[in-house]
Design a protein around this motif. Structure first.
Motif, short mmCIF file in Angstrom:
data_model
loop_
_atom_site.label_atom_id
_atom_site.label_comp_id
_atom_site.label_asym_id
_atom_site.label_seq_id
_atom_site.Cartn_x
_atom_site.Cartn_y
_atom_site.Cartn_z
N GLN A 1 -2.41 -5.18 -42.84
CA GLN A 1 -3.02 -5.74 -41.54
C GLN A 1 -3.20 -4.77 -40.52
OE1 GLN A 1 -3.80 -9.39 -40.99
NE2 GLN A 1 -4.90 -7.81 -39.50
N SER A 2 -2.04 -3.83 -40.32
CA SER A 2 -2.33 -2.55 -39.34
C SER A 2 -3.43 -1.73 -39.71
CB SER A 2 -1.08 -1.62 -39.32
OG SER A 2 0.25 -2.70 -39.03
N ALA A 3 -3.70 -1.34 -40.90
CA ALA A 3 -5.02 -0.56 -41.18
C ALA A 3 -6.32 -1.31 -40.73
CB ALA A 3 -4.95 -0.07 -42.75
N ASN A 4 -6.17 -2.60 -41.24
CA ASN A 4 -7.35 -3.26 -40.86
C ASN A 4 -7.65 -3.56 -39.40
OD1 ASN A 4 -9.72 -5.27 -41.70
ND2 ASN A 4 -8.09 -6.78 -40.92
N ASP A 5 -6.55 -3.66 -38.48
CA ASP A 5 -6.48 -3.85 -37.16
C ASP A 5 -7.04 -2.45 -36.57
OD1 ASP A 5 -5.56 -6.31 -37.41
OD2 ASP A 5 -3.89 -5.95 -36.65
N GLY A 6 -6.87 -1.15 -37.07
CA GLY A 6 -7.30 -0.12 -36.59
C GLY A 6 -8.52 0.04 -36.60
N ASP A 7 -9.10 -0.37 -38.02
CA ASP A 7 -10.70 -0.33 -38.14
C ASP A 7 -11.33 -1.21 -37.21
OD1 ASP A 7 -10.14 1.60 -40.21
OD2 ASP A 7 -10.16 -0.02 -41.89
N LEU A 8 -10.86 -2.44 -37.01
CA LEU A 8 -11.41 -3.44 -36.36
C LEU A 8 -11.43 -2.88 -34.73
CD1 LEU A 8 -9.99 -6.84 -37.40
CD2 LEU A 8 -12.16 -5.82 -37.89
N ILE A 9 -10.61 -2.40 -34.37
CA ILE A 9 -10.39 -1.61 -32.85
C ILE A 9 -11.31 -0.56 -32.82
CG2 ILE A 9 -9.23 -0.37 -31.25
CD1 ILE A 9 -6.54 -1.89 -32.20
N SER A 10 -11.73 0.26 -33.77
CA SER A 10 -12.53 1.48 -33.68
C SER A 10 -14.03 0.79 -33.64
CB SER A 10 -12.42 2.29 -35.07
OG SER A 10 -11.15 2.79 -34.92
N GLN A 11 -14.29 -0.22 -34.36
CA GLN A 11 -15.63 -0.98 -34.66
C GLN A 11 -15.99 -1.70 -33.46
OE1 GLN A 11 -15.28 -3.37 -38.08
NE2 GLN A 11 -14.74 -1.63 -39.38
N ASN A 12 -14.97 -1.92 -32.66
CA ASN A 12 -15.45 -2.64 -31.42
C ASN A 12 -14.89 -1.94 -30.11
OD1 ASN A 12 -16.49 -5.64 -32.64
ND2 ASN A 12 -14.76 -4.96 -33.62
N ALA A 13 -14.73 -0.77 -30.03
CA ALA A 13 -14.16 -0.03 -28.74
C ALA A 13 -14.71 -0.50 -27.53
CB ALA A 13 -13.72 1.28 -29.34
N ASP A 14 -15.89 -0.26 -27.31
CA ASP A 14 -16.83 -0.30 -26.29
C ASP A 14 -16.35 -1.72 -25.69
OD1 ASP A 14 -17.59 2.30 -26.45
OD2 ASP A 14 -19.50 1.68 -27.30
N ALA A 15 -16.64 -2.78 -26.56
CA ALA A 15 -16.51 -4.05 -25.96
C ALA A 15 -15.00 -4.30 -25.52
CB ALA A 15 -16.87 -4.99 -27.15
N ILE A 16 -14.16 -3.68 -26.05
CA ILE A 16 -12.48 -3.85 -25.86
C ILE A 16 -12.30 -3.01 -24.69
CG2 ILE A 16 -10.24 -3.42 -26.50
CD1 ILE A 16 -11.33 -3.44 -29.56
N PHE A 17 -12.71 -1.91 -24.63
CA PHE A 17 -12.12 -0.98 -23.36
C PHE A 17 -13.16 -0.55 -22.22
CE2 PHE A 17 -9.86 0.33 -27.34
CZ PHE A 17 -8.54 0.13 -27.00
N ASP A 18 -14.33 -1.16 -22.40
CA ASP A 18 -15.44 -0.75 -21.65
C ASP A 18 -16.68 -1.76 -21.46
OD1 ASP A 18 -16.55 0.73 -19.40
OD2 ASP A 18 -17.69 2.12 -20.69
N ASP A 19 -16.25 -2.94 -21.39
CA ASP A 19 -17.30 -4.00 -21.34
C ASP A 19 -18.02 -4.14 -20.19
OD1 ASP A 19 -15.40 -5.59 -19.74
OD2 ASP A 19 -14.83 -6.67 -21.48
N GLY A 20 -17.49 -3.60 -18.94
CA GLY A 20 -18.40 -3.87 -17.91
C GLY A 20 -17.95 -5.04 -17.07
N HIS A 21 -17.23 -6.08 -17.63
CA HIS A 21 -16.87 -7.17 -16.89
C HIS A 21 -15.65 -7.57 -16.83
CE1 HIS A 21 -16.18 -9.42 -20.45
NE2 HIS A 21 -17.32 -9.08 -21.06
N SER A 22 -14.48 -7.03 -17.32
CA SER A 22 -13.34 -7.53 -17.42
C SER A 22 -12.50 -6.83 -16.33
CB SER A 22 -12.59 -7.07 -18.74
OG SER A 22 -13.10 -7.84 -19.89
N TRP A 23 -11.46 -7.54 -15.80
CA TRP A 23 -10.95 -6.81 -14.50
C TRP A 23 -10.01 -5.91 -15.20
CZ3 TRP A 23 -5.53 -6.57 -13.75
CH2 TRP A 23 -5.27 -6.30 -12.47
#
Length: 267
Positions: free
Chosen positions: A84-106
């Protein structure tokens, strides 16, 4: 499943295998030559005897050494966690921009912090409310953490109303207004209805009319849709959920646990 249930289940399986082998009725084959008939009857009987003996030995061993079962379960759980941890790491890498720099989240805390925490939250979530003061304390006492809040309404209509109200406040009045109404709603104990939220905003001297007029705007809907799509991509289905470095932490984490994770990230 508790230990007794596991042990009982294994014992039942072993005993069942033995009884099946011992009680299985013999079938009568078609007439054959005497030698062939003897061989065809001997093979199943020998196999049944071996199976019964093996089942009995397994059962006896497990009854004498039940700790083996728990060792196996622990190994299995650790392997599942590692996967699960390995899978989560891949998911975070694939969606990094939306997670950390989406332009709308506070974004709050220290914008230049060396650790970023992303929280998916719902205003009607009891565990989100429980986590709220602890996350606030972590940010305040550490001083070097960046926090990103994702509006993630999943608990019904009132959750959506509250999320829309907060997002509309941010889009119309700015980040300070968002933070003020966010904090107020996280500690508010009444229904998340528009009249009540309007009174909260007015008590904070915010332009409640501007907020409510913007709640159904497409820009607000887009934020919620993007956050929900991101949640699906990250396999997040509950709140609170946190992203810390390369980990997705699904569920409430006490302050001490968050502090420990932050220390581990910093090495």
């Amino acid at each position: 499943m508790n230990r007794t249930a596991i042990l009982t289940g294994v014992g039942v399986i072993a005993a069942g295998s033995a009884l099946t082998a011992l009680l299985a009725p013999e079938t009568t084959p078609e007439p054959a030559a005497p030698a062939a008939q003897e061989e065809s009857q001997a093979a199943p009987a020998a196999a049944a005897t071996e199976d019964a003996a093996f089942g009995a030995r397994v059962r006896d061993y497990l009854l004498e050494n039940p700790e083996v079962i728990f060792e196996a379960v622990a190994i299995m759980e650790q392997r599942q966690q590692d996967l699960q941890s390995a899978n989560d790491g891949d998911l975070i890498s694939q969606n990094a921009d939306a997670i950390f720099d989406d332009g709308h989240s506070w974004v709050g805390g220290n914008p230049e912090g060396d650790v970023t925490i992303v929280e998916f939250m719902d205003y009607r979530c009891g565990y989100c409310r429980r986590a709220f003061p602890e996350v606030e304390e972590l940010i305040a006492t550490d001083g070097n953490i960046r926090i990103i809040v994702k509006e993630f309404p999943i608990l019904g209509e009132e959750s959506t109303i509250a999320a829309r109200f907060a997002i509309a406040a941010q889009q119309q009045l700015g980040d300070e207004a968002y933070k003020a109404i966010h904090d107020a709603m996280m500690t508010y104990k009444g229904d998340m209805a528009i009249p009540a939220l309007t009174r909260l905003a007015e008590a904070l001297e915010l332009d409640a009319e501007a907020i409510t007029a913007h709640m159904d705007d497409d820009a607000v809907s887009q934020v919620i849709a993007e956050n929900q799509a991101l949640g699906r991509a990250l396999q997040i289905s509950g709140t609170p959920s946190f992203i810390m470095e390369d980990q997705i932490l699904r569920g409430y984490i006490p302050l001490a646990g968050m502090q420990e994770i932050v220390e581990d990230i910093r090495g």
